[in-house]
Write an enzyme that holds these catalytic residues in place. Sequence first.
Site, mmCIF file in Angstrom:
data_model
loop_
_atom_site.group_PDB
_atom_site.id
_atom_site.type_symbol
_atom_site.label_atom_id
_atom_site.label_comp_id
_atom_site.label_asym_id
_atom_site.label_seq_id
_atom_site.Cartn_x
_atom_site.Cartn_y
_atom_site.Cartn_z
ATOM 1 N N PHE A 28 -9.280 -1.832 3.189
ATOM 2 C CA PHE A 28 -10.463 -2.263 4.086
ATOM 3 C C PHE A 28 -9.454 -0.663 4.730
ATOM 4 O O PHE A 28 -8.898 -0.281 4.687
ATOM 5 C CB PHE A 28 -9.721 -2.797 5.273
ATOM 6 C CG PHE A 28 -10.881 -3.730 4.567
ATOM 7 C CD1 PHE A 28 -10.228 -5.297 3.959
ATOM 8 C CD2 PHE A 28 -12.126 -4.190 5.440
ATOM 9 C CE1 PHE A 28 -10.946 -5.951 3.599
ATOM 10 C CE2 PHE A 28 -12.730 -6.026 5.517
ATOM 11 C CZ PHE A 28 -11.951 -6.271 4.564
ATOM 12 N N HIS A 30 -11.386 -4.914 11.038
ATOM 13 C CA HIS A 30 -11.954 -5.087 9.962
ATOM 14 C C HIS A 30 -12.795 -3.984 9.294
ATOM 15 O O HIS A 30 -13.694 -4.755 8.764
ATOM 16 C CB HIS A 30 -11.817 -6.702 9.360
ATOM 17 C CG HIS A 30 -10.391 -7.023 7.979
ATOM 18 N ND1 HIS A 30 -9.194 -7.483 9.460
ATOM 19 C CD2 HIS A 30 -9.871 -7.003 7.242
ATOM 20 C CE1 HIS A 30 -8.716 -7.932 8.137
ATOM 21 N NE2 HIS A 30 -8.611 -7.879 7.706
ATOM 22 N N GLU A 63 1.022 -1.011 0.381
ATOM 23 C CA GLU A 63 0.113 -0.514 -0.024
ATOM 24 C C GLU A 63 0.916 1.287 0.012
ATOM 25 O O GLU A 63 0.235 2.676 -0.511
ATOM 26 C CB GLU A 63 -0.920 -0.478 1.485
ATOM 27 C CG GLU A 63 -1.836 -0.932 0.906
ATOM 28 C CD GLU A 63 -1.679 -2.684 1.578
ATOM 29 O OE1 GLU A 63 -0.714 -2.732 1.982
ATOM 30 O OE2 GLU A 63 -2.440 -3.500 1.078
ATOM 31 N N PHE A 108 -6.215 -1.096 6.761
ATOM 32 C CA PHE A 108 -5.033 -1.137 6.447
ATOM 33 C C PHE A 108 -4.074 -0.342 6.490
ATOM 34 O O PHE A 108 -3.140 0.191 6.010
ATOM 35 C CB PHE A 108 -5.211 -1.802 5.098
ATOM 36 C CG PHE A 108 -5.721 -3.197 5.140
ATOM 37 C CD1 PHE A 108 -6.450 -3.243 6.817
ATOM 38 C CD2 PHE A 108 -5.600 -2.939 4.152
ATOM 39 C CE1 PHE A 108 -6.749 -4.580 6.152
ATOM 40 C CE2 PHE A 108 -7.397 -4.880 4.100
ATOM 41 C CZ PHE A 108 -7.379 -5.088 4.993
HETATM 42 C C1 LIG Z 1 -1.956 -4.459 4.799
HETATM 43 C C2 LIG Z 1 -2.784 -5.132 4.233
HETATM 44 N N1 LIG Z 1 -3.536 -5.251 2.891
HETATM 45 C C3 LIG Z 1 -4.365 -5.734 2.745
HETATM 46 C C4 LIG Z 1 -5.380 -6.939 3.564
HETATM 47 C C5 LIG Z 1 -6.465 -7.399 2.622
HETATM 48 N N2 LIG Z 1 -5.238 -8.861 2.025
HETATM 49 C C6 LIG Z 1 -5.831 -9.981 2.862
HETATM 50 S S1 LIG Z 1 -5.876 -11.182 3.298
HETATM 51 C C7 LIG Z 1 -4.655 -11.001 1.265
HETATM 52 C C8 LIG Z 1 -3.706 -11.577 0.746
HETATM 53 C C9 LIG Z 1 -3.013 -12.789 0.997
HETATM 54 O O1 LIG Z 1 -2.126 -13.360 0.377
HETATM 55 P P1 LIG Z 1 -0.803 -14.170 1.151
HETATM 56 O O2 LIG Z 1 -0.259 -13.140 1.958
HETATM 57 O O3 LIG Z 1 -0.354 -14.760 0.069
HETATM 58 O O4 LIG Z 1 -1.742 -14.968 2.071
HETATM 59 P P2 LIG Z 1 -3.070 -16.211 2.143
HETATM 60 O O5 LIG Z 1 -4.371 -15.183 1.923
HETATM 61 O O6 LIG Z 1 -3.032 -16.805 -0.100
HETATM 62 O O7 LIG Z 1 -3.338 -17.273 3.140
HETATM 63 C C10 LIG Z 1 -5.212 -9.355 1.327
HETATM 64 C C11 LIG Z 1 -4.446 -9.008 -0.166
HETATM 65 C C12 LIG Z 1 -4.595 -7.248 4.484
HETATM 66 N N3 LIG Z 1 -5.570 -8.008 5.446
HETATM 67 N N4 LIG Z 1 -3.863 -6.177 4.643
#
Ligand SMILES: Cc1ncc(C[n+]2csc(CCOP(=O)(O)OP(=O)(O)O)c2C)c(N)n1
Lengths: 325, 342
Positions: free
Chosen positions: B91, B137, B68, B94
């Site tokens: 959200f 969230h 971000e 974040f």
């Molecule tokens: C700082 C932040 N940005 C965006 C999100 C929204 N978000 C939640 S899970 C996710 C994807 C995460 O992918 P990864 O780290 O590969 O983990 P996975 O879900 O595949 O286990 C995102 C973008 C968040 N929780 N925190």
Amino acid sequence: MDTSTRLSLYRTMVRIRAFEEAIRREYYVGKQPVFDIGAGPVPGEMHLAAGQEPVAAGLCAHLRSDDALTGPHRPHHIALAHGVDMKRMTAEIFGRESGLCHGKGGHMHLFAPEVHFGCSGIIAEGMPTACGQALAFKKRGTDQVAAAVVGEGAVNQGGFHESLNLAALWKLPVIFVVEDNDWGISVPRSASTSNFSATDRGRAYGIPGERVEDNSVEGVYEACGRAVQRARRSEGPSLIEVHTLRLWGHFEGDAQGYRESELEDVPGRDPIPTYRRTLIEEGLLDEEEAQRIRAEAEEEVEAAIRFAKESPEPAPDEALEHVFA
Amino acid sequence: MTTAERTRERRLTTARAMVEGIAQEMRRNEEVFVMGEDVGAYGGIFGTTTGLLDEFGPERVMDTPISETGFIGAGVGAAIEGMRPIVELMFVDFFGVCMDQIYNHMAKIHYESGGNVKVPMVLMTSVGGGYSDGAQHSQCLWATFAHLPGMKIVVPSNPRDAKGLMISAIRDDNPVVYMTHKGIMGLAWMAKNARSVGPVPEEEYEVPIGKASVAREGTDATVVTLSLSVHHALDVAERLSGEGIELEVLDLRSLVPLDREAILESVGKTGRVLVVDEDYRSFGLSGEIAATIAEEDPTLLKAPLSRVAVPDVPIPYARPLERAVLPTPERIEEAARGLVGA
Ligand SMILES: Cc1ncc(C[n+]2csc(CCOP(=O)(O)OP(=O)(O)O)c2C)c(N)n1
């Protein structure tokens, strides 16, 4: 690897899967036929870790209950493998007074200080905390270690890079584990990450790393063993990346339209049947024993769900408690 | 309205209305583009970009890494060069990982440059709770952003305003933080507020930033509110109307600039004010409104100002706990009765 370790890895994976399947079943209660994320006894987002059991089993086999572990938004598998109490964890997911956090945390915010476990729904933000726990262990001169588990999507977050640098600079007893399940919600790694492996990033900070292919629980076990030993010997941080599998959607209710091209062969990559076959072929396990292991796991999980359901909900007034110590 | 007119009236969800506003601006102006997490094939976790990838392609609808600070800062940079990026922070919660780009860069560069540099970007983000998503969230946090000078803050409550405010935000030469409550979006996977689907004109139109709207006229007390709470307030107002209590409901629509005149005008008429705010209670919007009245003319009030907001605790997960802290219709009704009886 000795037989009892291999069977124990299998048992851990089966236990996690039984848990995730049961939570999934309970999650949809009250959400059918029309899915409403806020309805039913288990509301809110639900990120399940089916397919990623090898990471939890292989890593946590080396951690003691006085070692610290931080998890991401998808935390159940590592929480269970690290010894977080299943009953109280389930009660937390059900939002009950008897839950780990008295219903204040929920599935993305599980805290169990008795085993030094915590997690965060903010991507990569469990990593600095793990560094701090490792720093405390180092300052006190204990041989405790800290581990942080994140998804491959986290490697592009500032917190990831700052943590790597701190850990290397201060030679912290910390193990970073990246679960590469190919997807960050709908975005494939190829569209989010400029270089292939997180271990390359680790190396750039002077942190040795290994990438484990094939979601192999034994591969994870071996790699994490080396990393944990290094940390315990005060030799500094390591980074382990596991090419794992998100068996289900990003969260429950995810139609996964973006993943259509590969969905067909996802079930064939499920690590649990694969490992079961290996163990059976090598004569370490038979069908009967495998069924017994699964039945035992189910029994424990169903008892935890009963415990959760029978626990009272917190009283509304309790919302005002715990802001300050 | 005749039946024929009513059937011709097109109804969209708030999310669809936002997308339509964005798409119309993208057709009109090549310099408008969208970026954020899961805005492409997924169409935005809250449906704010659905269909845009198909029409405009990956060059103008860019999925980003989970970085971000990087991509919001990149939005600032592109805006400095005169483009009009719409950047999604999935959200609002974040903001912690990227606030420097938001408030030290996006919000301040115009001022620091003595007005030489413009940052015409839209930062869109989802806010609010009510579905047990926990403390990281479920926040609104609009007052946190409104407190920091240099960004306009808009918070629509319905589809028609959502489209018009989006178009205004894109055309504005300032950074605009565009905040939508998940509960007003008309999402298929969340309990729908009846007013999350509503009539939306097909043509391009602006809803002016900084202008509140009277969502319901009344004489006995003014409910000053915004976003999802507007709908709760309207529901309560309808209920109380049956008992002869007439609430006026003022939908702020923008926090920065705040339509102080509209607040004072309504309070001047009713003499009683209830602020309903899904953000934290202290040091926020409700205090600002109280201060506005106190500074301008405290004698407007026939009874002490009343507020329903999140008591100063993080948003808890369990349903009974979360319901206890959110401004639910029950809490609003109780406060309104107390106020009118005072
Ligand atoms: C700082 C932040 N940005 C965006 C999100 C929204 N978000 C939640 S899970 C996710 C994807 C995460 O992918 P990864 O780290 O590969 O983990 P996975 O879900 O595949 O286990 C995102 C973008 C968040 N929780 N925190």
